[in-house]
Design a protein around this motif. Structure first.
Motif, PDB file in Angstrom:
ATOM      1  N   THR A  41     -15.063  -8.642  -9.087  1.00 24.28           N
ATOM      2  CA  THR A  41     -14.530  -7.291  -8.893  1.00 24.28           C
ATOM      3  C   THR A  41     -14.237  -7.080  -7.406  1.00 24.28           C
ATOM      4  O   THR A  41     -15.130  -7.237  -6.568  1.00 24.28           O
ATOM      5  CB  THR A  41     -15.523  -6.236  -9.387  1.00 24.28           C
ATOM      6  OG1 THR A  41     -15.838  -6.483 -10.760  1.00 24.28           O
ATOM      7  CG2 THR A  41     -14.939  -4.837  -9.251  1.00 24.28           C
ATOM      8  N   ILE A  42     -12.983  -6.725  -7.083  1.00 27.76           N
ATOM      9  CA  ILE A  42     -12.558  -6.445  -5.705  1.00 27.76           C
ATOM     10  C   ILE A  42     -12.287  -4.942  -5.591  1.00 27.76           C
ATOM     11  O   ILE A  42     -11.506  -4.393  -6.383  1.00 27.76           O
ATOM     12  CB  ILE A  42     -11.292  -7.238  -5.331  1.00 27.76           C
ATOM     13  CG1 ILE A  42     -11.501  -8.728  -5.607  1.00 27.76           C
ATOM     14  CG2 ILE A  42     -10.912  -7.006  -3.877  1.00 27.76           C
ATOM     15  CD1 ILE A  42     -10.233  -9.551  -5.488  1.00 27.76           C
ATOM     16  N   VAL A  43     -12.928  -4.294  -4.630  1.00 26.02           N
ATOM     17  CA  VAL A  43     -12.767  -2.852  -4.444  1.00 26.02           C
ATOM     18  C   VAL A  43     -12.310  -2.594  -3.009  1.00 26.02           C
ATOM     19  O   VAL A  43     -12.962  -3.036  -2.054  1.00 26.02           O
ATOM     20  CB  VAL A  43     -14.088  -2.092  -4.724  1.00 26.02           C
ATOM     21  CG1 VAL A  43     -13.891  -0.604  -4.482  1.00 26.02           C
ATOM     22  CG2 VAL A  43     -14.569  -2.356  -6.147  1.00 26.02           C
ATOM     23  N   LEU A  44     -11.169  -1.899  -2.869  1.00 26.14           N
ATOM     24  CA  LEU A  44     -10.653  -1.465  -1.560  1.00 26.14           C
ATOM     25  C   LEU A  44     -10.603   0.057  -1.556  1.00 26.14           C
ATOM     26  O   LEU A  44      -9.948   0.664  -2.408  1.00 26.14           O
ATOM     27  CB  LEU A  44      -9.262  -2.034  -1.301  1.00 26.14           C
ATOM     28  CG  LEU A  44      -8.565  -1.541  -0.033  1.00 26.14           C
ATOM     29  CD1 LEU A  44      -9.325  -1.983   1.212  1.00 26.14           C
ATOM     30  CD2 LEU A  44      -7.123  -2.027   0.030  1.00 26.14           C
ATOM     31  N   GLU A  45     -11.320   0.676  -0.585  1.00 23.45           N
ATOM     32  CA  GLU A  45     -11.370   2.134  -0.502  1.00 23.45           C
ATOM     33  C   GLU A  45     -10.834   2.572   0.862  1.00 23.45           C
ATOM     34  O   GLU A  45     -11.321   2.124   1.907  1.00 23.45           O
ATOM     35  CB  GLU A  45     -12.805   2.624  -0.683  1.00 23.45           C
ATOM     36  CG  GLU A  45     -12.924   4.139  -0.807  1.00 23.45           C
ATOM     37  CD  GLU A  45     -14.340   4.582  -1.109  1.00 23.45           C
ATOM     38  OE1 GLU A  45     -14.937   5.237  -0.237  1.00 23.45           O
ATOM     39  OE2 GLU A  45     -14.853   4.259  -2.203  1.00 23.45           O
ATOM     40  N   LEU A  46      -9.802   3.416   0.843  1.00 25.49           N
ATOM     41  CA  LEU A  46      -9.172   3.935   2.061  1.00 25.49           C
ATOM     42  C   LEU A  46      -9.461   5.429   2.172  1.00 25.49           C
ATOM     43  O   LEU A  46      -9.049   6.208   1.300  1.00 25.49           O
ATOM     44  CB  LEU A  46      -7.652   3.700   2.030  1.00 25.49           C
ATOM     45  CG  LEU A  46      -7.197   2.243   1.830  1.00 25.49           C
ATOM     46  CD1 LEU A  46      -5.679   2.180   1.723  1.00 25.49           C
ATOM     47  CD2 LEU A  46      -7.687   1.373   2.964  1.00 25.49           C
ATOM     48  N   ASN A  47     -10.182   5.844   3.210  1.00 29.66           N
ATOM     49  CA  ASN A  47     -10.513   7.256   3.445  1.00 29.66           C
ATOM     50  C   ASN A  47      -9.610   7.774   4.560  1.00 29.66           C
ATOM     51  O   ASN A  47      -9.872   7.572   5.743  1.00 29.66           O
ATOM     52  CB  ASN A  47     -11.983   7.408   3.838  1.00 29.66           C
ATOM     53  CG  ASN A  47     -12.921   7.014   2.706  1.00 29.66           C
ATOM     54  OD1 ASN A  47     -12.617   7.268   1.551  1.00 29.66           O
ATOM     55  ND2 ASN A  47     -14.034   6.378   3.041  1.00 29.66           N
ATOM     56  N   GLY A  48      -8.540   8.416   4.178  1.00 28.41           N
ATOM     57  CA  GLY A  48      -7.604   8.958   5.176  1.00 28.41           C
ATOM     58  C   GLY A  48      -6.177   8.782   4.715  1.00 28.41           C
ATOM     59  O   GLY A  48      -5.806   7.765   4.124  1.00 28.41           O
ATOM     60  N   SER A  49      -5.348   9.785   5.028  1.00 30.77           N
ATOM     61  CA  SER A  49      -3.954   9.748   4.584  1.00 30.77           C
ATOM     62  C   SER A  49      -3.088   8.864   5.465  1.00 30.77           C
ATOM     63  O   SER A  49      -1.990   8.483   5.059  1.00 30.77           O
ATOM     64  CB  SER A  49      -3.377  11.181   4.576  1.00 30.77           C
ATOM     65  OG  SER A  49      -3.505  11.749   5.878  1.00 30.77           O
ATOM     66  N   ASP A  50      -3.555   8.514   6.664  1.00 28.43           N
ATOM     67  CA  ASP A  50      -2.734   7.701   7.559  1.00 28.43           C
ATOM     68  C   ASP A  50      -3.005   6.215   7.404  1.00 28.43           C
ATOM     69  O   ASP A  50      -2.455   5.402   8.144  1.00 28.43           O
ATOM     70  CB  ASP A  50      -2.994   8.098   9.012  1.00 28.43           C
ATOM     71  CG  ASP A  50      -4.448   7.886   9.409  1.00 28.43           C
ATOM     72  OD1 ASP A  50      -5.302   7.859   8.494  1.00 28.43           O
ATOM     73  OD2 ASP A  50      -4.728   7.749  10.617  1.00 28.43           O
ATOM     74  N   LEU A  51      -3.861   5.812   6.462  1.00 32.96           N
ATOM     75  CA  LEU A  51      -4.152   4.404   6.247  1.00 32.96           C
ATOM     76  C   LEU A  51      -3.169   3.819   5.229  1.00 32.96           C
ATOM     77  O   LEU A  51      -3.004   4.369   4.135  1.00 32.96           O
ATOM     78  CB  LEU A  51      -5.588   4.208   5.742  1.00 32.96           C
ATOM     79  CG  LEU A  51      -6.695   4.631   6.722  1.00 32.96           C
ATOM     80  CD1 LEU A  51      -8.044   4.491   6.070  1.00 32.96           C
ATOM     81  CD2 LEU A  51      -6.632   3.800   7.988  1.00 32.96           C
ATOM     82  N   VAL A  52      -2.525   2.721   5.605  1.00 34.83           N
ATOM     83  CA  VAL A  52      -1.505   2.091   4.758  1.00 34.83           C
ATOM     84  C   VAL A  52      -1.891   0.633   4.509  1.00 34.83           C
ATOM     85  O   VAL A  52      -2.114  -0.122   5.466  1.00 34.83           O
ATOM     86  CB  VAL A  52      -0.118   2.159   5.420  1.00 34.83           C
ATOM     87  CG1 VAL A  52       0.921   1.468   4.522  1.00 34.83           C
ATOM     88  CG2 VAL A  52       0.278   3.601   5.688  1.00 34.83           C
ATOM     89  N   GLN A  53      -1.971   0.246   3.239  1.00 30.36           N
ATOM     90  CA  GLN A  53      -2.247  -1.154   2.877  1.00 30.36           C
ATOM     91  C   GLN A  53      -0.949  -1.945   3.004  1.00 30.36           C
ATOM     92  O   GLN A  53       0.005  -1.743   2.257  1.00 30.36           O
ATOM     93  CB  GLN A  53      -2.797  -1.251   1.455  1.00 30.36           C
ATOM     94  CG  GLN A  53      -3.127  -2.668   1.021  1.00 30.36           C
ATOM     95  CD  GLN A  53      -3.626  -2.740  -0.419  1.00 30.36           C
ATOM     96  OE1 GLN A  53      -3.908  -1.717  -1.038  1.00 30.36           O
ATOM     97  NE2 GLN A  53      -3.707  -3.951  -0.968  1.00 30.36           N
ATOM     98  N   GLN A  54      -0.923  -2.873   3.946  1.00 23.03           N
ATOM     99  CA  GLN A  54       0.309  -3.598   4.245  1.00 23.03           C
ATOM    100  C   GLN A  54       0.465  -4.890   3.426  1.00 23.03           C
ATOM    101  O   GLN A  54       1.575  -5.369   3.250  1.00 23.03           O
ATOM    102  CB  GLN A  54       0.360  -3.933   5.743  1.00 23.03           C
ATOM    103  CG  GLN A  54       0.432  -2.664   6.620  1.00 23.03           C
ATOM    104  CD  GLN A  54       0.276  -2.998   8.083  1.00 23.03           C
ATOM    105  OE1 GLN A  54      -0.698  -3.648   8.453  1.00 23.03           O
ATOM    106  NE2 GLN A  54       1.219  -2.554   8.900  1.00 23.03           N
ATOM    107  N   THR A  55      -0.624  -5.468   2.965  1.00 28.29           N
ATOM    108  CA  THR A  55      -0.554  -6.701   2.154  1.00 28.29           C
ATOM    109  C   THR A  55      -1.408  -6.543   0.903  1.00 28.29           C
ATOM    110  O   THR A  55      -2.299  -5.685   0.846  1.00 28.29           O
ATOM    111  CB  THR A  55      -1.066  -7.926   2.948  1.00 28.29           C
ATOM    112  OG1 THR A  55      -2.443  -7.721   3.289  1.00 28.29           O
ATOM    113  CG2 THR A  55      -0.255  -8.128   4.220  1.00 28.29           C
ATOM    114  N   GLY A  56      -1.103  -7.355  -0.063  1.00 27.21           N
ATOM    115  CA  GLY A  56      -1.946  -7.396  -1.248  1.00 27.21           C
ATOM    116  C   GLY A  56      -3.226  -8.168  -0.976  1.00 27.21           C
ATOM    117  O   GLY A  56      -3.450  -8.688   0.130  1.00 27.21           O
ATOM    118  N   PHE A  57      -4.071  -8.265  -1.978  1.00 23.52           N
ATOM    119  CA  PHE A  57      -5.310  -9.020  -1.833  1.00 23.52           C
ATOM    120  C   PHE A  57      -4.991 -10.518  -1.719  1.00 23.52           C
ATOM    121  O   PHE A  57      -4.316 -11.088  -2.585  1.00 23.52           O
ATOM    122  CB  PHE A  57      -6.240  -8.779  -3.017  1.00 23.52           C
ATOM    123  CG  PHE A  57      -6.769  -7.372  -3.105  1.00 23.52           C
ATOM    124  CD1 PHE A  57      -7.283  -6.745  -1.983  1.00 23.52           C
ATOM    125  CD2 PHE A  57      -6.752  -6.682  -4.300  1.00 23.52           C
ATOM    126  CE1 PHE A  57      -7.781  -5.456  -2.059  1.00 23.52           C
ATOM    127  CE2 PHE A  57      -7.234  -5.395  -4.384  1.00 23.52           C
ATOM    128  CZ  PHE A  57      -7.746  -4.768  -3.255  1.00 23.52           C
TER     129      PHE A  57
END
Length: 580
Positions: A41-57
C-alpha cells in the motif's frame, strides 16, 4: 509581551502544517507463506493547495515478484479547522513471490514541487510452502510432493529449472515414492535433468523430513501466464498403492522482443550451424550423396525448428534423418543435432548447396542474432569423368566385380570373391602376417615336443599317491565343487550395465544356489543356520538381510541404477567372505 510570543508560535505552527508532504509504503504483514499474495500500500498525502505532484509513483525493483494486479484512488477534502486542502492518493499492488527467503522491497519515489520524496526500504520474509495433498486415511504418516520453480519469469522458449521434493513425518515413507511422471502439456516442453535422490533432510518445515526426487527443465512455448501442471507419483506399500500429485506453478512468460528477423522461428539460446559432405566418394551427377546439416549450442535445442537445405534446380532433396546427442546444460539443453540429407545432383559441374537462413534469440544479451545461410560448394563429375579418373587397377577390379556379380557357377558362389578396391598394396602388413604365422608354427612344434616328453615321464614314474584320509577326500570334493564366483560377479556387472534386470536376478539366484551347494545346504534357512554355526552370527545376519534386500529390489516397480550398484557391492563383499 507574552501574548506576542504565543501569536508568533501559532503562526509558525500554521506555516509548518501548511504545505506538508507525507509518503509511506507498507506491506499487509511481515511474513508470508510461499503461496500468499504480498499486498503493498502506497499513500501520498499533500496538505496544502500549492503542492503539485509532478511525477507518478516510481516503483522499486519488483523483479523477484509476479505483479498480479494494481489499483489506485484519490481523495480530496478541506480541513474545516485550518481551512487547508488535503489531497490523499492511495495505490495498492498485489505481488506473487517468485522465491522464498528474505526479499528486500526498495523505496518508492515521487516528485512534489521540484522536490523528491522517498519511502524507507524494508524486508518481507517468504517461508517455504508445502501444499499438502496427502494420502487418504493416513494422518500420521502423510507423504507430500512439492514442486519448486525459483525463476518464474522467463522468455518464451527459455528454460526454467524445476525441483521436485517429497515430504513426510516418517522418513521410511520417502523411499516408497516411485513412478514419477513429469508434467505434460501443449504449451510447455519438459526435459528431465536427473532423477538422482538427494540425502534426506531430517529437519524441514512442519517437522517433516524432505528429499529431492528429481530436477527437470520447463520450456514454455507461448507467452502470457502459463500454468505448469503438478508432478504425479505413486506411494507403494505392502497393502496398497496410492497416487499423489504435487502443486501447480504459474509462470509469467514474457513475449520475445520486437524486431525479430524474418528467418527467426523459435530458436532461443546460443547456436552454431554448419553443413558438410559426409560421402567419401567423389560427387557424381545422378548419384546420391550424403550432406549433413549440423546444429550445435545450448538452449531449446531438442524443440526448435532446424534450418533445412534450401531447394534448388541443381539437385534433388529427400527427407532428412535426424540424430541428436543432447544433455542438460546451465542455460538449456546443450549438444549437437545432425540432419542427414540424401541429395542427388541433377547436372555435372559446380553446385552450391545452401541452407535456409537461420536466426536465434539470445536471452542473455536480449538480442536477435542472424547467422544467414551456410553454403557447401561442390563440383559434381559426370560418369565419364569418374571413369577416366580411375587407375588401371581400379578398372580391372570393377570389371572383375561385375563379372563375379553377373556370372555365378552352380558349384561355387563367385560373388564372395569380389575384389575390394585398395588405393595401394601394403607390404608391411603382408610381412607382419608372415612373421606371425611362422611364430605360431614354431610354437606349435615346441608344444608337441614338450607334450611327448611329459607323456614319457608319466609312463616311467611310479605312482606314489596315497589314498588319504576321509577328511582329505571330503576337502578335495569340496574343492572340485567350488565355483569361481568372480565369473558371476563380472556377469552380474554386465547385466546391470545393459539394463537386463530380469536376467540379473535370475543369475543372482543361480549364484546363491551354487554357493549353498558348496556347503551341501539345500534351502536359504538351512544355509543361514549353517553360517551361524560355522561362520559366525554376524555373517549369518548379513546374509539374511541381503536376501531381504534382493527381494525388495527384485519386485520394485522402478529399478534404480544406484540401488543396483549398491546391491552388487554388498553381494560381492558377502559372498567373497562366505566362499573363503
Amino acid at each position: 509581551m507574552q501574548h506576542k510570543l504565543i501569536y508568533i508560535l501559532l503562526t509558525l505552527a500554521s506555516v509548518i502544517t501548511y504545505g506538508q508532504v507525507n509518503l509511506s509504503l507498507d506491506a499487509d504483514k511481515a511474513e508470508y507463506a510461499g503461496k500468499d499474495i504480498v499486498n503493498l500500500t502506497i499513500v501520498l498525502e499533500l496538505n496544502g493547495s500549492d503542492l503539485v505532484q509532478q511525477t507518478g509513483f516510481q516503483l522499486p525493483d519488483l523483479s523477484k515478484f509476479n505483479i498480479i494486479g494494481s489499483g489506485s484512488v484519490t481523495n480530496t477534502v478541506i480541513d474545516p479547522a485550518t481551512n487547508t486542502l488535503i489531497t490523499q492518493k492511495i495505490s495498492r499492488i498485489a505481488l506473487e513471490p517468485k522465491k522464498k527467503g528474505k526479499i528486500k522491497i526498495g523505496s518508492v519515489l515521487v516528485t512534489v514541487n521540484n522536490k523528491i520524496y522517498k519511502t524507507e526500504p524494508f524486508d518481507v520474509n517468504v517461508k517455504e510452502f508445502v501444499e499438502k495433498k496427502s494420502l487418504a486415511g493416513n494422518t500420521s504418516n502423510d507423504v507430500y510432493l512439492n514442486m519448486e520453480i525459483e525463476d518464474r519469469e522467463v522468455y518464451q522458449d527459455q528454460p526454467t529449472i524445476a525441483v521436485l521434493k517429497v515430504y513426510s513425518r516418517n522418513m521410511d515413507n520417502l523411499r516408497k515414492v516411485k513412478n514419477i511422471h513429469l508434467p505434460q502439456q501443449d504449451n510447455i516442453n519438459v526435459h528431465p535433468i536427473n532423477f538422482n535422490r538427494s540425502e534426506i533432510d531430517p529437519t524441514n518445515s512442519g517437522n517433516m523430513a524432505s528429499q529431492i526426487l528429481a530436477m527437470f527443465m520447463v520450456f514454455p512455448n507461448e507467452a502470457g501466464y502459463v500454468e505448469v501442471p503438478g508432478v504425479s507419483a505413486s506411494v507403494n506399500s505392502h497393502s496398497s498403492k496410492n497416487k499423489i500429485v504435487s502443486n501447480k506453478i504459474k509462470l509469467n512468460v514474457k513475449k520475445l522482443p520486437e524486431g525479430a528477423p524474418d528467418c527467426f522461428k523459435n530458436a532461443v539460446g546460443n547456436f552454431n550451424v554448419s553443413v558438410y559432405n559426409a560421402t567419401k566418394e567423389k560427387p557424381e551427377a545422378k548419384k546420391p550423396m550424403n550432406v549433413v546439416v549440423k546444429v550445435s549450442g545450448e538452449g531449446n535445442l531438442p524443440d526448435m525448428e532446424l534450418p533445412k537445405i534450401a531447394a534448388s534446380p541443381d539437385y534433388e532433396i529427400f527427407a532428412p534423418k535426424i540424430t541428436s546427442k543432447v544433455s542438460p546444460g546451465t542455460t538449456g539443453m546443450k549438444g549437437v543435432i545432425l540432419a542427414s540429407y540424401v541429395i542427388i545432383p541433377k547436372k555435372s559441374g559446380a553446385i552450391s548447396i545452401k541452407t535456409e537462413q537461420f536466426a536465434f534469440f539470445n536471452p542473455e544479451n536480449k538480442e536477435y542474432i542472424d547467422l544467414g545461410q551456410e553454403t557447401l560448394a561442390l563440383n559434381a563429375f559426370s560418369h565419364e569423368q569418374v571413369l577416366e579418373a580411375r587407375s588401371t587397377v581400379e578398372k580391372v577390379n570393377e570389371y572383375t566385380n561385375n563379372l563375379l556379380e553377373t556370372v555365378n557357377t552352380p558349384v561355387l558362389k563367385t560373388t564372395s570373391f569380389k575384389v575390394k578396391e585398395k588405393s595401394k598394396f601394403h607390404w608391411n602388413i603382408l610381412l607382419t602376417n608372415i612373421v606371425i604365422l611362422l611364430g605360431l608354427f614354431i610354437a606349435y612344434l615346441l608344444f608337441k615336443t614338450w607334450q611327448k616328453k611329459r607323456t614319457l615321464v608319466r609312463e616311467t614314474a611310479p605312482s606314489k599317491k596315497s589314498l588319504g584320509s576321509v577328511a582329505e577326500t571330503e576337502r578335495e570334493i569340496k574343492e572340485l565343487l567350488k565355483t569361481d564366483i568372480n565369473d558371476y560377479f563380472s556377469y552380474l556387472e554386465n547385466l546391470k550395465d545393459n539394463g537386463e534386470y530380469e536376467k540379473f536376478f535370475e543369475t543372482l539366484e543361480e549364484l546363491d544356489e551354487e554357493v549353498r551347494g558348496q556347503y551341501f545346504q539345500g534351502s536359504v534357512s538351512e544355509f543361514k543356520t549353517f553360517l551361524e554355526n560355522h561362520k559366525g552370527s554376524s555373517l549369518a545376519e548379513d546374509y539374511g538381510k541381503l536376501q531381504q534386500k534382493i527381494q525388495i529390489e527384485k519386485y520394485s516397480p522402478v529399478k534404480s541404477v544406484e540401488a543396483l550398484e549398491e546391491l552388487l557391492k554388498t553381494i560381492v563383499n558377502l559372498y567373497s567372505q562366505i566362499s573363503k
